[in-house]
Write a protein that holds these residues in place. Structure first.
Motif, PDB file in Angstrom:
ATOM      1  N   ASP A   1      19.550  -3.076   7.510  1.00 39.96           N
ATOM      2  CA  ASP A   1      19.581  -4.351   6.680  1.00 39.96           C
ATOM      3  C   ASP A   1      18.946  -5.132   6.252  1.00 39.96           C
ATOM      4  O   ASP A   1      18.974  -6.040   4.806  1.00 39.96           O
ATOM      5  N   GLY A   2      17.997  -4.733   6.295  1.00 41.11           N
ATOM      6  CA  GLY A   2      16.379  -5.455   5.580  1.00 41.11           C
ATOM      7  C   GLY A   2      14.725  -4.597   6.011  1.00 41.11           C
ATOM      8  O   GLY A   2      14.993  -4.517   7.172  1.00 41.11           O
ATOM      9  N   PHE A   3      14.148  -5.568   5.550  1.00 41.38           N
ATOM     10  CA  PHE A   3      12.526  -4.999   5.789  1.00 41.38           C
ATOM     11  C   PHE A   3      11.449  -5.904   5.078  1.00 41.38           C
ATOM     12  O   PHE A   3      11.942  -7.155   4.472  1.00 41.38           O
ATOM     13  N   GLU A   4      11.272  -6.099   5.949  1.00 39.00           N
ATOM     14  CA  GLU A   4       9.753  -7.231   5.652  1.00 39.00           C
ATOM     15  C   GLU A   4       8.196  -6.570   5.186  1.00 39.00           C
ATOM     16  O   GLU A   4       7.954  -5.627   6.149  1.00 39.00           O
ATOM     17  N   VAL A   5       7.680  -6.809   4.567  1.00 37.61           N
ATOM     18  CA  VAL A   5       6.005  -5.535   3.589  1.00 37.61           C
ATOM     19  C   VAL A   5       5.081  -6.317   4.313  1.00 37.61           C
ATOM     20  O   VAL A   5       5.282  -7.875   3.985  1.00 37.61           O
ATOM     21  N   GLU A   6       4.109  -6.787   4.834  1.00 35.05           N
ATOM     22  CA  GLU A   6       2.759  -6.740   5.566  1.00 35.05           C
ATOM     23  C   GLU A   6       1.558  -6.132   5.591  1.00 35.05           C
ATOM     24  O   GLU A   6       1.461  -5.707   5.439  1.00 35.05           O
ATOM     25  N   GLU A   7       1.287  -6.885   4.185  1.00 36.28           N
ATOM     26  CA  GLU A   7      -0.440  -6.136   4.229  1.00 36.28           C
ATOM     27  C   GLU A   7      -1.082  -6.025   5.008  1.00 36.28           C
ATOM     28  O   GLU A   7      -1.894  -7.164   5.034  1.00 36.28           O
ATOM     29  N   VAL A   8      -2.184  -5.728   5.399  1.00 35.64           N
ATOM     30  CA  VAL A   8      -3.667  -5.675   6.622  1.00 35.64           C
ATOM     31  C   VAL A   8      -4.363  -5.767   5.767  1.00 35.64           C
ATOM     32  O   VAL A   8      -5.213  -6.339   6.472  1.00 35.64           O
ATOM     33  N   SER A   9      -4.771  -4.888   4.633  1.00 37.52           N
ATOM     34  CA  SER A   9      -5.512  -4.610   4.167  1.00 37.52           C
ATOM     35  C   SER A   9      -5.789  -3.916   2.868  1.00 37.52           C
ATOM     36  O   SER A   9      -4.595  -3.016   2.944  1.00 37.52           O
ATOM     37  N   SER A  10      -6.526  -4.109   1.881  1.00 34.39           N
ATOM     38  CA  SER A  10      -6.502  -3.057   1.028  1.00 34.39           C
ATOM     39  C   SER A  10      -7.787  -3.603   0.041  1.00 34.39           C
ATOM     40  O   SER A  10      -8.283  -4.252  -0.310  1.00 34.39           O
ATOM     41  N   SER A  11      -7.421  -2.259  -0.690  1.00 39.69           N
ATOM     42  CA  SER A  11      -9.145  -1.679  -1.830  1.00 39.69           C
ATOM     43  C   SER A  11      -8.289  -0.976  -2.654  1.00 39.69           C
ATOM     44  O   SER A  11      -7.479  -0.297  -3.191  1.00 39.69           O
ATOM     45  N   ALA A  12      -9.645  -0.578  -3.519  1.00 46.21           N
ATOM     46  CA  ALA A  12      -9.184   0.504  -4.405  1.00 46.21           C
ATOM     47  C   ALA A  12      -8.910   1.893  -3.756  1.00 46.21           C
ATOM     48  O   ALA A  12      -7.995   2.844  -4.490  1.00 46.21           O
ATOM     49  N   GLU A  13      -9.942   2.114  -2.724  1.00 46.17           N
ATOM     50  CA  GLU A  13      -9.323   3.712  -2.306  1.00 46.17           C
ATOM     51  C   GLU A  13      -9.007   3.631  -1.345  1.00 46.17           C
ATOM     52  O   GLU A  13      -8.311   4.937  -1.147  1.00 46.17           O
ATOM     53  N   GLU A  14      -7.568   2.343  -0.547  1.00 44.64           N
ATOM     54  CA  GLU A  14      -6.888   2.323   0.407  1.00 44.64           C
ATOM     55  C   GLU A  14      -6.136   1.236   0.531  1.00 44.64           C
ATOM     56  O   GLU A  14      -6.732   0.075   0.752  1.00 44.64           O
ATOM     57  N   ALA A  15      -5.124   1.363   0.647  1.00 43.87           N
ATOM     58  CA  ALA A  15      -4.500  -0.099   1.736  1.00 43.87           C
ATOM     59  C   ALA A  15      -3.505   0.129   2.866  1.00 43.87           C
ATOM     60  O   ALA A  15      -3.444   1.669   2.896  1.00 43.87           O
ATOM     61  N   ARG A  16      -3.270  -0.279   3.381  1.00 46.02           N
ATOM     62  CA  ARG A  16      -2.632  -0.601   5.165  1.00 46.02           C
ATOM     63  C   ARG A  16      -1.703  -2.063   5.136  1.00 46.02           C
ATOM     64  O   ARG A  16      -1.789  -2.897   5.230  1.00 46.02           O
ATOM     65  N   TYR A  17      -0.469  -0.772   4.810  1.00 50.54           N
ATOM     66  CA  TYR A  17       0.508  -2.083   5.626  1.00 50.54           C
ATOM     67  C   TYR A  17       1.408  -1.546   6.324  1.00 50.54           C
ATOM     68  O   TYR A  17       1.664  -0.837   6.795  1.00 50.54           O
TER      69      TYR A  17
ATOM     70  N   ALA B   1       2.341  12.307   1.215  1.00 49.54           N
ATOM     71  CA  ALA B   1       1.569  13.143   1.135  1.00 49.54           C
ATOM     72  C   ALA B   1       1.746  14.263   2.253  1.00 49.54           C
ATOM     73  O   ALA B   1       2.125  13.153   3.438  1.00 49.54           O
ATOM     74  N   PRO B   2       1.223  15.688   2.157  1.00 53.01           N
ATOM     75  CA  PRO B   2       1.940  17.098   2.575  1.00 53.01           C
ATOM     76  C   PRO B   2       1.130  16.639   4.307  1.00 53.01           C
ATOM     77  O   PRO B   2       1.805  16.266   5.277  1.00 53.01           O
ATOM     78  N   GLU B   3      -0.234  15.734   4.324  1.00 54.95           N
ATOM     79  CA  GLU B   3      -0.634  15.058   5.510  1.00 54.95           C
ATOM     80  C   GLU B   3       0.459  14.585   6.596  1.00 54.95           C
ATOM     81  O   GLU B   3       0.374  14.001   7.646  1.00 54.95           O
TER      82      GLU B   3
ATOM     83  N   GLY C   1      -2.407  10.278  -9.849  1.00 53.84           N
ATOM     84  CA  GLY C   1      -2.124   8.916 -10.179  1.00 53.84           C
ATOM     85  C   GLY C   1      -1.009   7.843  -9.410  1.00 53.84           C
ATOM     86  O   GLY C   1      -0.948   7.051 -10.034  1.00 53.84           O
ATOM     87  N   GLN C   2      -1.016   7.711  -8.036  1.00 56.03           N
ATOM     88  CA  GLN C   2       0.272   7.581  -8.085  1.00 56.03           C
ATOM     89  C   GLN C   2      -0.539   7.421  -6.505  1.00 56.03           C
ATOM     90  O   GLN C   2      -1.175   7.756  -5.873  1.00 56.03           O
ATOM     91  N   TRP C   3       0.320   5.831  -5.851  1.00 57.12           N
ATOM     92  CA  TRP C   3      -0.493   5.427  -4.294  1.00 57.12           C
ATOM     93  C   TRP C   3       0.533   6.368  -3.384  1.00 57.12           C
ATOM     94  O   TRP C   3       1.589   6.808  -3.759  1.00 57.12           O
ATOM     95  N   LYS C   4      -0.179   6.727  -2.355  1.00 62.96           N
ATOM     96  CA  LYS C   4       1.240   7.560  -1.477  1.00 62.96           C
ATOM     97  C   LYS C   4       0.668   7.229   0.249  1.00 62.96           C
ATOM     98  O   LYS C   4      -0.803   7.432   0.575  1.00 62.96           O
ATOM     99  N   VAL C   5       1.320   7.420   1.269  1.00 66.43           N
ATOM    100  CA  VAL C   5       1.513   7.787   2.196  1.00 66.43           C
ATOM    101  C   VAL C   5       0.948   8.333   2.843  1.00 66.43           C
ATOM    102  O   VAL C   5       1.197   9.450   2.640  1.00 66.43           O
ATOM    103  N   VAL C   6      -0.536   8.441   3.621  1.00 71.63           N
ATOM    104  CA  VAL C   6      -1.426   9.235   3.782  1.00 71.63           C
ATOM    105  C   VAL C   6      -1.386   9.772   5.328  1.00 71.63           C
ATOM    106  O   VAL C   6      -1.849  10.549   5.973  1.00 71.63           O
ATOM    107  N   GLU C   7      -1.085   8.143   6.260  1.00 74.57           N
ATOM    108  CA  GLU C   7      -1.085   8.350   7.512  1.00 74.57           C
ATOM    109  C   GLU C   7       0.683   7.368   7.700  1.00 74.57           C
ATOM    110  O   GLU C   7       0.803   6.055   7.063  1.00 74.57           O
TER     111      GLU C   7
END
Length: 120
Positions: free
Chosen positions: A58-74, A32-34, A96-102
């Protein structure tokens, strides 16, 4: 693309893969622009160690911190021979799609014998 909460992990992984492979067009499409200014600061932070400055991620790991219909933190940890960088991201559904806002640096770790971060 729907903005269902279940789709956010796929978006996070797609963006992490784009960072790893250097697909800047995809990375920019997922921001997202911000988040753009935050990404620029991240690229120059961490004492020279950021995902943009890691040699050959050479690789990455994804960890969910929190998730809801309005916001998700990873957290995404990128690895290379030099060490690893972890970024914290906040995602929100936009047009219509998820975007990084922070985005921000959550930590970095030099590999043993990895030497100092490269100068840029």
């Amino acid at each position: 693309m729907s903005a269902e909460p279940g789709d956010v992990r796929a978006a996070v992984e797609r963006t992490a893969r784009a960072v790893m492979t250097g697909n800047l067009a995809q990375v920019m499409a997922d921001l997202a622009p911000e988040a753009m200014a935050q990404l620029m600061q991240l690229a120059s932070g961490a004492q020279g160690l950021s995902p943009a400055q890691l040699p050959s991620i050479d690789g990455f790991e994804v960890e969910e911190v929190s998730s809801s219909a309005e916001e998700a933190r990873y957290r995404v940890r990128f690895r290379s021979s030099m060490g690893s960088v972890t970024v914290a991201t906040t995602w929100r559904p936009m047009v219509g799609q998820w975007k990084v806002v922070e985005i921000g640096l959550a930590g970095f770790e030099l590999a043993e014998g990895g030497g100092p971060p490269p100068e840029r």
